[in-house]
Write a protein that holds these residues in place. Structure first.
Motif, PDB file in Angstrom:
ATOM      1  N   TYR A  47       0.983  -0.781   0.050  1.00  0.00           N
ATOM      2  CA  TYR A  47      -0.259   0.334  -0.202  1.00  0.00           C
ATOM      3  C   TYR A  47       0.809   1.563   0.373  1.00  0.00           C
ATOM      4  O   TYR A  47       2.118   1.405   0.494  1.00  0.00           O
ATOM      5  CB  TYR A  47      -0.828  -0.272   1.323  1.00  0.00           C
ATOM      6  CG  TYR A  47       0.293   0.823   2.338  1.00  0.00           C
ATOM      7  CD1 TYR A  47      -0.177   2.304   2.928  1.00  0.00           C
ATOM      8  CD2 TYR A  47       1.080  -0.294   3.093  1.00  0.00           C
ATOM      9  CE1 TYR A  47       0.721   2.043   4.225  1.00  0.00           C
ATOM     10  CE2 TYR A  47       1.442  -0.467   4.521  1.00  0.00           C
ATOM     11  CZ  TYR A  47       1.237   1.255   4.505  1.00  0.00           C
ATOM     12  OH  TYR A  47       2.019   1.514   5.522  1.00  0.00           O
ATOM     13  N   TRP A  61      -3.906   0.267  -2.735  1.00  0.00           N
ATOM     14  CA  TRP A  61      -2.970  -0.562  -2.388  1.00  0.00           C
ATOM     15  C   TRP A  61      -3.490  -2.227  -4.032  1.00  0.00           C
ATOM     16  O   TRP A  61      -3.987  -1.350  -4.688  1.00  0.00           O
ATOM     17  CB  TRP A  61      -4.116  -1.026  -1.074  1.00  0.00           C
ATOM     18  CG  TRP A  61      -5.234  -1.178  -1.855  1.00  0.00           C
ATOM     19  CD1 TRP A  61      -6.391  -0.522  -1.289  1.00  0.00           C
ATOM     20  CD2 TRP A  61      -5.893  -3.099  -2.207  1.00  0.00           C
ATOM     21  NE1 TRP A  61      -7.329  -1.265  -2.195  1.00  0.00           N
ATOM     22  CE2 TRP A  61      -8.249  -2.340  -2.365  1.00  0.00           C
ATOM     23  CE3 TRP A  61      -5.520  -3.817  -1.996  1.00  0.00           C
ATOM     24  CZ2 TRP A  61      -8.295  -3.555  -2.498  1.00  0.00           C
ATOM     25  CZ3 TRP A  61      -6.253  -4.665  -2.896  1.00  0.00           C
ATOM     26  CH2 TRP A  61      -7.890  -4.778  -2.851  1.00  0.00           C
ATOM     27  N   VAL A  80     -11.460  -2.809   2.328  1.00  0.00           N
ATOM     28  CA  VAL A  80     -11.153  -1.352   2.466  1.00  0.00           C
ATOM     29  C   VAL A  80     -11.552   0.149   2.523  1.00  0.00           C
ATOM     30  O   VAL A  80     -12.969  -0.236   2.174  1.00  0.00           O
ATOM     31  CB  VAL A  80     -10.220  -0.645   1.535  1.00  0.00           C
ATOM     32  CG1 VAL A  80      -8.967  -0.108   1.647  1.00  0.00           C
ATOM     33  CG2 VAL A  80      -9.060  -2.142   0.313  1.00  0.00           C
ATOM     34  N   TRP A  87     -16.705   0.293   4.183  1.00  0.00           N
ATOM     35  CA  TRP A  87     -15.721  -0.044   3.604  1.00  0.00           C
ATOM     36  C   TRP A  87     -17.106  -0.924   2.310  1.00  0.00           C
ATOM     37  O   TRP A  87     -17.410  -0.555   1.969  1.00  0.00           O
ATOM     38  CB  TRP A  87     -16.231  -2.023   4.614  1.00  0.00           C
ATOM     39  CG  TRP A  87     -15.944  -1.913   5.750  1.00  0.00           C
ATOM     40  CD1 TRP A  87     -17.124  -2.102   6.748  1.00  0.00           C
ATOM     41  CD2 TRP A  87     -14.663  -2.625   5.581  1.00  0.00           C
ATOM     42  NE1 TRP A  87     -16.353  -2.657   8.186  1.00  0.00           N
ATOM     43  CE2 TRP A  87     -14.554  -2.474   7.543  1.00  0.00           C
ATOM     44  CE3 TRP A  87     -13.721  -2.282   5.326  1.00  0.00           C
ATOM     45  CZ2 TRP A  87     -13.347  -2.437   8.410  1.00  0.00           C
ATOM     46  CZ3 TRP A  87     -12.179  -3.024   6.111  1.00  0.00           C
ATOM     47  CH2 TRP A  87     -12.118  -2.937   7.593  1.00  0.00           C
ATOM     48  N   ILE A 115      -8.025  -2.012   6.202  1.00  0.00           N
ATOM     49  CA  ILE A 115      -8.170  -3.626   4.703  1.00  0.00           C
ATOM     50  C   ILE A 115      -8.224  -4.973   5.946  1.00  0.00           C
ATOM     51  O   ILE A 115      -7.379  -5.024   6.541  1.00  0.00           O
ATOM     52  CB  ILE A 115      -7.145  -3.428   4.368  1.00  0.00           C
ATOM     53  CG1 ILE A 115      -6.930  -4.465   3.194  1.00  0.00           C
ATOM     54  CG2 ILE A 115      -5.431  -3.064   4.798  1.00  0.00           C
ATOM     55  CD1 ILE A 115      -5.843  -3.967   1.668  1.00  0.00           C
TER      56      ILE A 115
END
Length: 140
Positions: A47, A61, A80, A87, A115
């Motif tokens: 990331y 990412w 994520v 989310w 994440i």
């Protein structure tokens, strides 16, 4: 003689400049480890927090989302989120490479991100997920 020295100096300077730029870009990526649970793994993941002006200043990412138990009939997904939002779900089947950026459209850059990798076990049983990783940008 001066011409050959000038060319050599220019080549050396260009090599140092582009070598340094490549190292700086490579240094921006950080490893993500420990994203695995029964039936799912996010492997080779990394990331970076993008600066203002690049990819919305978002959390970028990438990694391979792997269904480690492909014969069980369940799919896998990555989740994520960035600070202040819910989310985002990125679905995968078997093994898929994902490269995504998640960001807050109302901010110049993202300061925190979370994440995790999950296995979708259907509607009758709860999904199982890896521990959630929390990352914070070094920007102040």
């Amino acid at each position: 003689m001066w011409k050959s020295q000038s060319v050599a100096s220019a080549v050396l300077a260009a090599g140092l400049f582009f070598g340094g730029a490549g190292a700086a870009m490579a240094a921006g990526w950080q490893k993500i480890t420990g994203l695995h649970s029964a039936g799912v793994e996010l492997s080779g993941a990394k990331y970076r927090f993008n600066p203002v002006g690049r990819n919305h200043g978002g959390f970028e990412w990438q990694g391979d989302l792997v269904d480690t138990e492909a014969g069980d009939g369940h799919n896998v997904y990555a989740q994520v989120r960035v600070e202040g939002y819910g989310w985002n779900r990125f679905n995968g089947k078997q093994t898929v490479h994902l490269h995504k950026t998640v960001f807050d459209g109302a901010a110049q850059y993202t300061g925190q991100a979370f994440i995790r990798a999950c296995r979708d076990r259907g509607s009758l049983r709860p999904d199982n997920c890896s521990p959630t990783k929390h990352y914070t940008s070094k920007k102040k």
